[in-house]
Design an enzyme around this catalytic site. Sequence first.
Site, mmCIF file in Angstrom:
data_model
loop_
_atom_site.group_PDB
_atom_site.id
_atom_site.type_symbol
_atom_site.label_atom_id
_atom_site.label_comp_id
_atom_site.label_asym_id
_atom_site.label_seq_id
_atom_site.Cartn_x
_atom_site.Cartn_y
_atom_site.Cartn_z
ATOM 1 N N ASP A 186 -7.843 -7.518 0.986
ATOM 2 C CA ASP A 186 -6.869 -7.712 1.989
ATOM 3 C C ASP A 186 -7.667 -7.158 3.336
ATOM 4 O O ASP A 186 -8.689 -6.065 3.459
ATOM 5 C CB ASP A 186 -5.625 -6.615 1.495
ATOM 6 C CG ASP A 186 -5.865 -5.375 2.158
ATOM 7 O OD1 ASP A 186 -5.372 -5.029 3.071
ATOM 8 O OD2 ASP A 186 -6.519 -4.564 1.266
ATOM 9 N N CYS A 234 -6.866 -27.313 13.039
ATOM 10 C CA CYS A 234 -7.944 -28.177 13.218
ATOM 11 C C CYS A 234 -7.711 -29.785 12.972
ATOM 12 O O CYS A 234 -8.277 -30.536 13.643
ATOM 13 C CB CYS A 234 -9.130 -27.786 12.033
ATOM 14 S SG CYS A 234 -9.719 -26.276 12.570
ATOM 15 N N CYS A 249 -13.075 -28.124 8.799
ATOM 16 C CA CYS A 249 -11.711 -27.534 8.383
ATOM 17 C C CYS A 249 -10.679 -28.533 8.491
ATOM 18 O O CYS A 249 -10.519 -29.309 9.422
ATOM 19 C CB CYS A 249 -11.618 -26.500 9.313
ATOM 20 S SG CYS A 249 -10.008 -25.541 8.898
ATOM 21 N N ASP A 271 0.880 -1.242 0.022
ATOM 22 C CA ASP A 271 -0.141 -0.009 0.102
ATOM 23 C C ASP A 271 0.946 1.277 0.194
ATOM 24 O O ASP A 271 2.079 1.136 0.114
ATOM 25 C CB ASP A 271 -1.096 0.097 1.181
ATOM 26 C CG ASP A 271 -0.402 0.035 2.610
ATOM 27 O OD1 ASP A 271 0.954 0.066 2.629
ATOM 28 O OD2 ASP A 271 -1.042 -0.269 3.541
ATOM 29 N N HIS A 276 -5.546 -21.010 11.519
ATOM 30 C CA HIS A 276 -7.096 -21.330 10.910
ATOM 31 C C HIS A 276 -7.708 -20.025 10.513
ATOM 32 O O HIS A 276 -8.288 -20.486 9.411
ATOM 33 C CB HIS A 276 -7.776 -21.809 12.468
ATOM 34 C CG HIS A 276 -9.363 -21.963 11.959
ATOM 35 N ND1 HIS A 276 -10.013 -23.007 11.320
ATOM 36 C CD2 HIS A 276 -10.468 -20.956 12.305
ATOM 37 C CE1 HIS A 276 -11.186 -22.978 11.426
ATOM 38 N NE2 HIS A 276 -11.477 -21.709 11.645
ATOM 39 N N CYS A 313 -7.480 -27.425 8.129
ATOM 40 C CA CYS A 313 -6.288 -26.943 8.529
ATOM 41 C C CYS A 313 -5.436 -27.492 9.523
ATOM 42 O O CYS A 313 -5.829 -28.283 10.164
ATOM 43 C CB CYS A 313 -6.355 -25.234 8.696
ATOM 44 S SG CYS A 313 -6.985 -25.059 10.390
#
Length: 381
Positions: free
Chosen positions: A270, A313, A308, A96, A339, A310
């Site tokens: 974002d 998890c 999930c 940015d 997560h 991930c």
Amino acid sequence: MTKHAVTYEHIKTCKQSGARLGIVHTPHGSFETPVFMPVGTQATVKTMAPEQIKNMNANIILSNTYHLWVRPGHDVIKEAGGLHKFMNWDGAILTDSGGFQVFSLADLRNITEEGVNFRNHLNGDKLFLSPEKAMEIQNALGSDIMMAFDECPPFPASHEYMKASVERTSRWAERCLEAHERPQDQALFGIIQGGEYEDLRRQSARDLASLDFPGYAVGGLSVGEPKDVMYRALDFTTPLMPEDKPRYLMGVGSPDALIEGAIRGIDMFDCVLPTRIARNGTLMTSSGRLVVRNAKYARDFRPLDEKCDCYACKNYSRAYIHHLIRAQETFGLHLCSTHNLHFLVKLMEGVRQAIREDRLLDFKDEFFEEYGYNLPNAKNF
């Protein structure tokens, strides 16, 4: 026609919603859109290793011009070979302009036609940021996508104030283009401002489109306005943006806003939200918001989200993560961040698949129902 360092390839438009599926090509790889970009403000996504972000299939991250300017300094990063080498990230990077931080972190600032005088939030030193300085810093960082220096006005702001701000932002955009030294390998995106005012958004979009930026962002939203105001602004702003270039909505990361933004034709998003709330033990799950630091999870041995896959998890329980958060162990912050980032990356994969199947509105209804957005007084983000 100018050859840009970053290009947009349109793949499909969803017949049901009008959302678009595409690919953005950059000097450091390509990524499918709509996409959520994890934020690495200080050249790191908080508590995460670059390899972990890559393994989530997140192929672009965002870093912050202002923060890297004040620490460690863009000269240090340039000497290291650029931001990609400095942080060991071989994917795409968007930086940015620093404008938002100037207007959000600095209590005392003076906006002039030349730029903004303000004080360093770390030590109080006097600083001056201008379009030319923002380009100098970002050219040194070597990001694939740079953002033009703009003013991010507060909400609410009067039409009179916003009009003057939009006109100054357009003039600053021209100066950014003139100061940009690496157009061959760094793309500079323009930022459409105008707040909630349709006539000013139209004026800003017209001014910036005439400058032929390789991509365009919608700025000045998600700054405190109600979501219905944001969605209305997107309704009349997105159609003003070129169809053959990426469209980026800055600072948006809640699940509902990501889906609503995609429906309105946005390609890139974002936000620091997933890692910020993770540090408080707050999770996004398929069935809604979960605050794992709460006492009721002390003996809950289920994963954070049973749907999930991930790392957190698959390997750890709510009870264990609850313990880590209460004990202020950094591993707990890492697991919660892992997560939440995985959740948003997977959400956008679902959005893209729904566009392929011409069923994004159905996907939205199903997701909102399961997540709990349709419940009265639902606690969401």
